[in-house]
Design an enzyme around this catalytic site. Sequence first.
Site, mmCIF file in Angstrom:
data_model
loop_
_atom_site.group_PDB
_atom_site.id
_atom_site.type_symbol
_atom_site.label_atom_id
_atom_site.label_comp_id
_atom_site.label_asym_id
_atom_site.label_seq_id
_atom_site.Cartn_x
_atom_site.Cartn_y
_atom_site.Cartn_z
ATOM 1 N NE ARG A 192 -45.976 -50.164 0.366
ATOM 2 C CZ ARG A 192 -46.723 -51.242 0.150
ATOM 3 N NH1 ARG A 192 -46.208 -52.426 0.221
ATOM 4 N NH2 ARG A 192 -48.005 -51.115 -0.139
ATOM 5 C CE1 TYR A 210 -63.332 -37.038 -13.999
ATOM 6 C CE2 TYR A 210 -63.253 -35.882 -16.104
ATOM 7 C CZ TYR A 210 -63.272 -37.071 -15.395
ATOM 8 O OH TYR A 210 -63.225 -38.275 -16.060
HETATM 9 P P1 NAD Z 1 -67.789 -44.356 -12.367
HETATM 10 O O1 NAD Z 1 -68.199 -43.154 -11.589
HETATM 11 O O2 NAD Z 1 -68.806 -45.361 -12.741
HETATM 12 O O3 NAD Z 1 -66.606 -45.128 -11.629
HETATM 13 C C1 NAD Z 1 -65.738 -44.548 -10.708
HETATM 14 C C2 NAD Z 1 -65.577 -45.517 -9.547
HETATM 15 O O4 NAD Z 1 -64.639 -44.973 -8.609
HETATM 16 C C3 NAD Z 1 -66.879 -45.733 -8.755
HETATM 17 O O5 NAD Z 1 -67.056 -47.094 -8.485
HETATM 18 C C4 NAD Z 1 -66.663 -44.938 -7.469
HETATM 19 O O6 NAD Z 1 -67.406 -45.451 -6.385
HETATM 20 C C5 NAD Z 1 -65.178 -45.071 -7.288
HETATM 21 N N1 NAD Z 1 -64.553 -43.991 -6.521
HETATM 22 C C6 NAD Z 1 -64.710 -42.650 -6.690
HETATM 23 N N2 NAD Z 1 -63.946 -41.980 -5.816
HETATM 24 C C7 NAD Z 1 -63.284 -42.927 -5.082
HETATM 25 C C8 NAD Z 1 -62.347 -42.868 -4.020
HETATM 26 N N3 NAD Z 1 -61.912 -41.699 -3.540
HETATM 27 N N4 NAD Z 1 -61.884 -44.042 -3.499
HETATM 28 C C9 NAD Z 1 -62.310 -45.236 -3.971
HETATM 29 N N5 NAD Z 1 -63.194 -45.350 -4.964
HETATM 30 C C10 NAD Z 1 -63.674 -44.203 -5.525
HETATM 31 O O7 NAD Z 1 -67.054 -43.796 -13.675
HETATM 32 P P2 NAD Z 1 -66.459 -44.560 -14.932
HETATM 33 O O8 NAD Z 1 -67.136 -44.021 -16.135
HETATM 34 O O9 NAD Z 1 -66.430 -46.017 -14.717
HETATM 35 O O10 NAD Z 1 -64.983 -43.989 -14.952
HETATM 36 C C11 NAD Z 1 -63.873 -44.742 -14.479
HETATM 37 C C12 NAD Z 1 -62.604 -43.922 -14.672
HETATM 38 O O11 NAD Z 1 -62.399 -43.633 -16.054
HETATM 39 C C13 NAD Z 1 -62.636 -42.582 -13.934
HETATM 40 O O12 NAD Z 1 -61.357 -42.320 -13.399
HETATM 41 C C14 NAD Z 1 -62.936 -41.592 -15.044
HETATM 42 O O13 NAD Z 1 -62.396 -40.326 -14.765
HETATM 43 C C15 NAD Z 1 -62.257 -42.248 -16.241
HETATM 44 N N6 NAD Z 1 -62.919 -41.824 -17.489
HETATM 45 C C16 NAD Z 1 -64.149 -42.304 -17.827
HETATM 46 C C17 NAD Z 1 -64.768 -41.833 -18.984
HETATM 47 C C18 NAD Z 1 -66.119 -42.339 -19.416
HETATM 48 O O14 NAD Z 1 -66.645 -41.813 -20.402
HETATM 49 N N7 NAD Z 1 -66.706 -43.321 -18.775
HETATM 50 C C19 NAD Z 1 -64.120 -40.891 -19.792
HETATM 51 C C20 NAD Z 1 -62.878 -40.413 -19.389
HETATM 52 C C21 NAD Z 1 -62.262 -40.903 -18.251
#
Ligand code: NAD
Length: 312
Positions: free
Chosen positions: A108, A147
Amino acid sequence: MKRSTILVTGGAGFVGSHLCERLLSDGHTVICVDNFFTGTEENIKPLIKNKRFKFIKHDIIEPLFVEKVDQIYNLACPASPIHYQENPIRTVKASTIGMINMLGMAKRTGARILQASTSEVYGDPKEHPQKETYLGNVNSTGIRACYDEGKRVAETLCFDYHREHRVDIRVARIFNTYGPRMHPDDGRVVSNFIIQALHGKPLTIYGKGLQTRSFCYVSDLVEGLIKLMDNKKTIGPVNLGNPSEIIIKKLAQKIIQFSKSNSIIKFLPLPADDPHRRRPDIALAKKTLKWRPKISLDEGLLKTIDYFKSLV
Ligand code: NAD
Ligand code: UDP
Protein backbone atom coordinates in the site's frame (compact mmCIF):
# COMPACT_ATOMS: atom_id res chain seq x y z
CA MET A 1 22.17 10.18 2.75
CA LYS A 2 18.40 10.34 2.23
CA ARG A 3 16.47 10.72 5.52
CA SER A 4 13.67 8.19 5.56
CA THR A 5 10.75 7.12 7.71
CA ILE A 6 11.51 3.57 8.78
CA LEU A 7 9.21 1.17 10.58
CA VAL A 8 10.83 -1.54 12.69
CA THR A 9 8.57 -4.34 13.97
CA GLY A 10 10.04 -6.09 17.00
CA GLY A 11 11.97 -2.87 17.62
CA ALA A 12 11.91 -3.26 21.42
CA GLY A 13 13.66 -6.62 21.22
CA PHE A 14 17.34 -7.49 21.31
CA VAL A 15 18.30 -6.93 17.65
CA GLY A 16 15.46 -4.46 17.01
CA SER A 17 16.53 -2.02 19.71
CA HIS A 18 20.09 -1.90 18.32
CA LEU A 19 18.69 -1.40 14.82
CA CYS A 20 16.39 1.47 15.94
CA GLU A 21 19.31 3.12 17.75
CA ARG A 22 21.52 2.93 14.67
CA LEU A 23 18.80 4.18 12.28
CA LEU A 24 18.13 7.18 14.56
CA SER A 25 21.82 7.99 14.72
CA ASP A 26 21.87 7.87 10.89
CA GLY A 27 19.25 10.67 10.92
CA HIS A 28 16.11 8.70 10.06
CA THR A 29 12.67 8.85 11.66
CA VAL A 30 11.91 5.50 13.31
CA ILE A 31 8.51 4.00 14.07
CA CYS A 32 8.98 1.10 16.44
CA VAL A 33 6.14 -1.45 16.64
CA ASP A 34 6.22 -4.08 19.38
CA ASN A 35 3.82 -5.99 21.65
CA PHE A 36 6.49 -6.47 24.39
CA PHE A 37 6.20 -10.26 24.21
CA THR A 38 9.96 -10.69 24.59
CA GLY A 39 11.01 -7.07 24.09
CA THR A 40 11.02 -4.51 26.91
CA GLU A 41 10.44 -0.81 27.53
CA GLU A 42 13.89 -0.76 29.11
CA ASN A 43 15.49 -1.64 25.72
CA ILE A 44 14.04 1.48 24.07
CA LYS A 45 14.13 3.83 27.08
CA PRO A 46 17.14 5.83 25.81
CA LEU A 47 15.41 6.30 22.43
CA ILE A 48 12.07 7.65 23.72
CA LYS A 49 13.41 11.19 24.23
CA ASN A 50 14.45 11.42 20.57
CA LYS A 51 11.82 13.43 18.62
CA ARG A 52 12.36 11.23 15.56
CA PHE A 53 11.41 8.07 17.51
CA LYS A 54 7.79 6.94 17.75
CA PHE A 55 6.53 3.85 19.53
CA ILE A 56 3.34 1.94 18.76
CA LYS A 57 2.36 -0.90 21.10
CA HIS A 58 0.81 -3.35 18.67
CA ASP A 59 0.71 -7.04 17.80
CA ILE A 60 1.50 -7.51 14.09
CA ILE A 61 -0.98 -10.40 13.96
CA GLU A 62 -3.58 -7.58 13.91
CA PRO A 63 -3.70 -5.18 10.91
CA LEU A 64 -1.82 -1.90 11.31
CA PHE A 65 -2.39 1.35 9.41
CA VAL A 66 0.53 3.71 8.95
CA GLU A 67 0.18 6.51 6.42
CA LYS A 68 3.69 7.00 5.12
CA VAL A 69 6.71 4.80 5.46
CA ASP A 70 9.76 4.32 3.20
CA GLN A 71 11.23 1.12 4.65
CA ILE A 72 9.97 -1.70 6.90
CA TYR A 73 12.23 -4.03 8.86
CA ASN A 74 10.08 -6.98 9.97
CA LEU A 75 11.69 -8.45 13.10
CA ALA A 76 8.58 -9.18 15.16
CA CYS A 77 8.81 -12.84 16.17
CA PRO A 78 10.15 -14.46 19.34
CA ALA A 79 13.60 -15.85 18.50
CA SER A 80 14.68 -18.05 21.39
CA PRO A 81 13.50 -21.69 21.50
CA ILE A 82 11.98 -21.22 25.01
CA HIS A 83 9.89 -18.25 23.89
CA TYR A 84 8.84 -19.44 20.45
CA GLN A 85 7.78 -22.80 21.91
CA GLU A 86 5.80 -21.17 24.74
CA ASN A 87 2.85 -20.47 22.43
CA PRO A 88 3.76 -22.20 19.14
CA ILE A 89 0.52 -21.30 17.37
CA ARG A 90 1.12 -17.59 18.03
CA THR A 91 4.66 -18.05 16.69
CA VAL A 92 3.25 -19.43 13.43
CA LYS A 93 0.73 -16.57 13.33
CA ALA A 94 3.47 -13.93 13.72
CA SER A 95 5.36 -15.34 10.70
CA THR A 96 2.26 -15.87 8.54
CA ILE A 97 -0.62 -13.49 9.41
CA GLY A 98 1.88 -10.92 10.75
CA MET A 99 4.00 -11.24 7.60
CA ILE A 100 0.90 -10.80 5.38
CA ASN A 101 -0.06 -7.66 7.34
CA MET A 102 3.42 -6.18 6.91
CA LEU A 103 3.63 -7.11 3.21
CA GLY A 104 0.19 -5.52 2.76
CA MET A 105 1.52 -2.34 4.35
CA ALA A 106 4.56 -2.43 2.01
CA LYS A 107 2.26 -2.90 -0.99
CA ARG A 108 0.00 0.00 0.00
CA THR A 109 2.74 2.48 0.93
CA GLY A 110 5.29 1.39 -1.69
CA ALA A 111 7.84 0.82 1.09
CA ARG A 112 10.73 -1.62 0.75
CA ILE A 113 10.40 -4.45 3.28
CA LEU A 114 13.19 -6.54 4.82
CA GLN A 115 12.25 -9.81 6.44
CA ALA A 116 14.41 -11.10 9.33
CA SER A 117 14.60 -14.74 8.30
CA THR A 118 16.88 -17.26 9.93
CA SER A 119 19.43 -20.02 9.54
CA GLU A 120 16.68 -22.24 11.01
CA VAL A 121 15.24 -22.45 7.48
CA TYR A 122 18.15 -24.89 6.89
CA GLY A 123 16.98 -27.04 9.84
CA ASP A 124 19.54 -29.68 10.90
CA PRO A 125 21.64 -29.11 7.79
CA LYS A 126 23.10 -31.90 5.69
CA GLU A 127 25.25 -29.38 3.79
CA HIS A 128 28.05 -27.58 5.59
CA PRO A 129 28.67 -24.64 5.65
CA GLN A 130 25.21 -23.49 4.59
CA LYS A 131 24.89 -21.58 1.31
CA GLU A 132 21.71 -19.76 0.31
CA THR A 133 21.15 -22.40 -2.40
CA TYR A 134 20.79 -25.19 0.22
CA LEU A 135 17.11 -26.08 0.54
CA GLY A 136 17.26 -27.31 4.13
CA ASN A 137 16.33 -30.28 6.28
CA VAL A 138 13.47 -29.24 8.56
CA ASN A 139 11.20 -31.56 10.57
CA SER A 140 7.79 -30.09 9.82
CA THR A 141 6.11 -31.76 12.82
CA GLY A 142 8.74 -31.21 15.51
CA ILE A 143 8.88 -28.73 18.39
CA ARG A 144 11.03 -26.25 16.43
CA ALA A 145 8.73 -26.32 13.39
CA CYS A 146 6.49 -23.45 14.56
CA TYR A 147 9.53 -21.19 14.18
CA ASP A 148 11.39 -22.88 11.31
CA GLU A 149 8.39 -23.58 9.08
CA GLY A 150 6.85 -20.21 10.01
CA LYS A 151 9.99 -18.44 8.81
CA ARG A 152 10.04 -20.59 5.64
CA VAL A 153 6.44 -19.58 4.82
CA ALA A 154 7.33 -15.95 5.59
CA GLU A 155 10.05 -16.16 2.90
CA THR A 156 7.52 -17.72 0.50
CA LEU A 157 5.08 -14.88 1.17
CA CYS A 158 7.79 -12.28 0.50
CA PHE A 159 8.63 -13.83 -2.85
CA ASP A 160 4.95 -14.25 -3.84
CA TYR A 161 4.16 -10.60 -2.99
CA HIS A 162 7.25 -9.67 -5.00
CA ARG A 163 6.17 -11.73 -8.04
CA GLU A 164 2.44 -10.94 -7.82
CA HIS A 165 2.43 -7.34 -6.60
CA ARG A 166 6.02 -6.14 -7.27
CA VAL A 167 6.58 -5.49 -3.58
CA ASP A 168 10.20 -4.45 -3.08
CA ILE A 169 11.53 -7.18 -0.75
CA ARG A 170 14.80 -8.04 0.99
CA VAL A 171 15.29 -11.35 2.83
CA ALA A 172 18.13 -11.76 5.36
CA ARG A 173 18.90 -15.20 6.78
CA ILE A 174 20.30 -14.36 10.19
CA PHE A 175 22.61 -16.80 12.02
CA ASN A 176 23.04 -16.89 15.82
CA THR A 177 23.56 -13.33 17.03
CA TYR A 178 24.49 -12.20 20.53
CA GLY A 179 25.35 -9.07 22.49
CA PRO A 180 24.05 -6.60 25.08
CA ARG A 181 20.25 -6.48 25.61
CA MET A 182 19.72 -10.19 25.01
CA HIS A 183 16.86 -11.12 27.31
CA PRO A 184 18.48 -12.60 30.45
CA ASP A 185 15.83 -15.34 30.70
CA ASP A 186 15.35 -16.26 27.10
CA GLY A 187 17.40 -19.42 27.36
CA ARG A 188 19.74 -18.76 24.46
CA VAL A 189 23.16 -20.23 24.92
CA VAL A 190 25.33 -17.10 25.18
CA SER A 191 23.10 -15.31 27.71
CA ASN A 192 22.48 -18.53 29.68
CA PHE A 193 26.17 -19.35 30.00
CA ILE A 194 27.19 -15.79 30.93
CA ILE A 195 24.52 -15.45 33.60
CA GLN A 196 25.32 -18.89 35.01
CA ALA A 197 29.06 -18.05 35.05
CA LEU A 198 28.50 -14.68 36.75
CA HIS A 199 26.37 -16.33 39.45
CA GLY A 200 28.88 -19.17 39.97
CA LYS A 201 26.22 -21.69 38.93
CA PRO A 202 26.92 -24.73 36.71
CA LEU A 203 26.87 -24.03 32.97
CA THR A 204 24.13 -26.19 31.44
CA ILE A 205 25.37 -27.93 28.30
CA TYR A 206 22.66 -29.75 26.36
CA GLY A 207 23.86 -33.11 25.02
CA LYS A 208 27.63 -33.66 24.89
CA GLY A 209 28.26 -30.08 23.82
CA LEU A 210 29.79 -31.23 20.53
CA GLN A 211 27.17 -29.42 18.45
CA THR A 212 28.45 -26.25 16.79
CA ARG A 213 27.17 -22.74 16.19
CA SER A 214 28.76 -19.61 14.67
CA PHE A 215 28.12 -16.44 16.65
CA CYS A 216 27.81 -12.94 15.22
CA TYR A 217 28.06 -9.79 17.35
CA VAL A 218 24.95 -7.62 17.15
CA SER A 219 26.57 -4.45 15.70
CA ASP A 220 27.93 -6.51 12.79
CA LEU A 221 24.48 -7.94 12.12
CA VAL A 222 22.84 -4.48 12.22
CA GLU A 223 25.38 -3.21 9.68
CA GLY A 224 24.58 -6.18 7.41
CA LEU A 225 20.81 -5.65 7.68
CA ILE A 226 21.15 -1.97 6.72
CA LYS A 227 23.49 -2.81 3.82
CA LEU A 228 20.98 -5.33 2.49
CA MET A 229 18.04 -2.95 2.91
CA ASP A 230 19.88 -0.15 1.10
CA ASN A 231 21.25 -2.36 -1.69
CA LYS A 232 19.64 -1.51 -5.02
CA LYS A 233 19.82 -4.95 -6.66
CA THR A 234 20.14 -7.81 -4.19
CA ILE A 235 16.84 -9.01 -2.78
CA GLY A 236 18.20 -12.19 -1.19
CA PRO A 237 17.92 -14.46 0.55
CA VAL A 238 21.34 -13.47 1.89
CA ASN A 239 23.07 -15.17 4.83
CA LEU A 240 24.21 -12.75 7.56
CA GLY A 241 26.37 -14.26 10.27
CA ASN A 242 29.91 -14.80 11.45
CA PRO A 243 31.49 -17.89 9.87
CA SER A 244 33.82 -18.64 12.78
CA GLU A 245 32.39 -21.87 14.15
CA ILE A 246 32.78 -23.16 17.71
CA ILE A 247 31.63 -26.25 19.59
CA ILE A 248 29.27 -25.45 22.47
CA LYS A 249 31.59 -27.06 25.04
CA LYS A 250 34.43 -24.77 23.96
CA LEU A 251 32.07 -21.77 24.20
CA ALA A 252 31.25 -22.75 27.80
CA GLN A 253 34.97 -22.98 28.67
CA LYS A 254 35.68 -19.58 27.06
CA ILE A 255 32.85 -17.91 29.01
CA ILE A 256 34.05 -19.41 32.31
CA GLN A 257 37.55 -18.13 31.57
CA PHE A 258 36.49 -14.64 30.39
CA SER A 259 34.16 -14.06 33.33
CA LYS A 260 36.79 -15.34 35.80
CA SER A 261 34.20 -17.77 37.16
CA ASN A 262 34.58 -20.93 39.25
CA SER A 263 31.49 -22.52 37.68
CA ILE A 264 31.52 -26.16 36.69
CA ILE A 265 29.81 -27.70 33.66
CA LYS A 266 26.64 -29.75 33.94
CA PHE A 267 25.38 -31.94 31.08
CA LEU A 268 21.61 -32.05 30.42
CA PRO A 269 19.61 -33.91 27.73
CA LEU A 270 19.72 -32.50 24.21
CA PRO A 271 16.35 -31.04 23.12
CA ALA A 272 14.63 -32.64 20.10
CA ASP A 273 15.73 -31.55 16.61
CA ASP A 274 18.66 -29.48 17.95
CA PRO A 275 20.83 -28.85 14.84
CA HIS A 276 24.24 -30.58 15.00
CA ARG A 277 26.25 -28.07 13.02
CA ARG A 278 25.73 -24.54 11.79
CA ARG A 279 28.02 -22.16 9.93
CA PRO A 280 27.07 -19.57 7.31
CA ASP A 281 28.70 -19.35 3.93
CA ILE A 282 28.79 -15.55 3.56
CA ALA A 283 30.35 -15.33 0.08
CA LEU A 284 27.16 -13.74 -1.29
CA ALA A 285 27.03 -11.02 1.40
CA LYS A 286 30.73 -10.29 0.92
CA LYS A 287 30.36 -9.95 -2.85
CA THR A 288 27.04 -8.14 -3.18
CA LEU A 289 26.85 -6.11 0.05
CA LYS A 290 30.60 -5.68 0.62
CA TRP A 291 29.85 -6.80 4.18
CA ARG A 292 31.75 -8.99 6.56
CA PRO A 293 31.65 -9.21 10.37
CA LYS A 294 34.40 -7.28 12.16
CA ILE A 295 34.02 -8.22 15.84
CA SER A 296 35.75 -11.45 16.91
CA LEU A 297 34.00 -13.86 19.28
CA ASP A 298 36.46 -13.04 22.08
CA GLU A 299 35.92 -9.29 21.74
CA GLY A 300 32.14 -9.66 21.51
CA LEU A 301 31.94 -12.01 24.49
CA LEU A 302 33.93 -9.59 26.65
CA LYS A 303 31.55 -6.74 25.74
CA THR A 304 28.52 -8.95 26.43
CA ILE A 305 29.92 -10.15 29.76
CA ASP A 306 30.45 -6.50 30.78
CA TYR A 307 26.80 -5.77 29.92
CA PHE A 308 25.46 -8.68 31.98
CA LYS A 309 27.79 -7.72 34.87
CA SER A 310 26.09 -4.32 34.89
CA LEU A 311 22.71 -6.06 35.30
CA VAL A 312 23.75 -8.59 37.95
P1 NAD B 1 13.70 -10.87 20.45
O1 NAD B 1 12.78 -11.91 20.98
O2 NAD B 1 14.57 -10.12 21.39
O3 NAD B 1 12.90 -9.79 19.58
C1 NAD B 1 11.67 -10.02 18.98
C2 NAD B 1 10.80 -8.80 19.22
O4 NAD B 1 9.54 -8.99 18.55
C3 NAD B 1 10.45 -8.60 20.71
O5 NAD B 1 10.59 -7.25 21.05
C4 NAD B 1 8.99 -9.05 20.81
O6 NAD B 1 8.31 -8.41 21.87
C5 NAD B 1 8.48 -8.67 19.45
N1 NAD B 1 7.32 -9.45 19.00
C6 NAD B 1 7.18 -10.80 19.00
N2 NAD B 1 6.00 -11.15 18.47
C7 NAD B 1 5.38 -9.98 18.12
C8 NAD B 1 4.14 -9.67 17.52
N3 NAD B 1 3.28 -10.62 17.16
N4 NAD B 1 3.83 -8.35 17.31
C9 NAD B 1 4.68 -7.37 17.67
N5 NAD B 1 5.87 -7.60 18.24
C10 NAD B 1 6.22 -8.90 18.45
O7 NAD B 1 14.59 -11.60 19.34
P2 NAD B 1 15.80 -11.06 18.46
O8 NAD B 1 16.96 -11.95 18.73
O9 NAD B 1 15.96 -9.60 18.60
O10 NAD B 1 15.29 -11.41 17.01
C11 NAD B 1 14.75 -10.42 16.13
C12 NAD B 1 14.40 -11.08 14.81
O11 NAD B 1 15.56 -11.64 14.20
C13 NAD B 1 13.38 -12.21 14.95
O12 NAD B 1 12.48 -12.17 13.86
C14 NAD B 1 14.24 -13.46 14.85
O13 NAD B 1 13.51 -14.54 14.33
C15 NAD B 1 15.34 -13.00 13.91
N6 NAD B 1 16.57 -13.78 14.16
C16 NAD B 1 17.32 -13.57 15.27
C17 NAD B 1 18.44 -14.37 15.50
C18 NAD B 1 19.32 -14.17 16.70
O14 NAD B 1 20.24 -14.97 16.89
N7 NAD B 1 19.13 -13.16 17.52
C19 NAD B 1 18.79 -15.37 14.58
C20 NAD B 1 17.97 -15.57 13.48
C21 NAD B 1 16.87 -14.75 13.25
N1 UDP C 1 22.48 -24.82 24.58
C1 UDP C 1 23.14 -25.37 25.66
N2 UDP C 1 22.88 -24.89 26.91
C2 UDP C 1 22.03 -23.87 27.12
C3 UDP C 1 21.36 -23.28 26.03
C4 UDP C 1 21.60 -23.79 24.76
O1 UDP C 1 23.95 -26.30 25.51
O2 UDP C 1 21.87 -23.47 28.30
C5 UDP C 1 22.77 -25.32 23.23
C6 UDP C 1 21.53 -25.70 22.41
O3 UDP C 1 21.15 -27.04 22.67
C7 UDP C 1 22.04 -25.49 21.00
C8 UDP C 1 23.04 -24.33 21.13
O4 UDP C 1 23.40 -24.28 22.51
O5 UDP C 1 22.73 -26.62 20.53
C9 UDP C 1 22.47 -22.98 20.71
O6 UDP C 1 21.25 -22.79 21.40
P1 UDP C 1 20.37 -21.48 21.28
O7 UDP C 1 19.09 -21.75 21.97
O8 UDP C 1 21.16 -20.30 21.69
O9 UDP C 1 20.12 -21.27 19.70
P2 UDP C 1 19.68 -22.24 18.51
O10 UDP C 1 19.62 -23.67 18.97
O11 UDP C 1 18.37 -21.73 18.11
O12 UDP C 1 20.75 -22.05 17.52
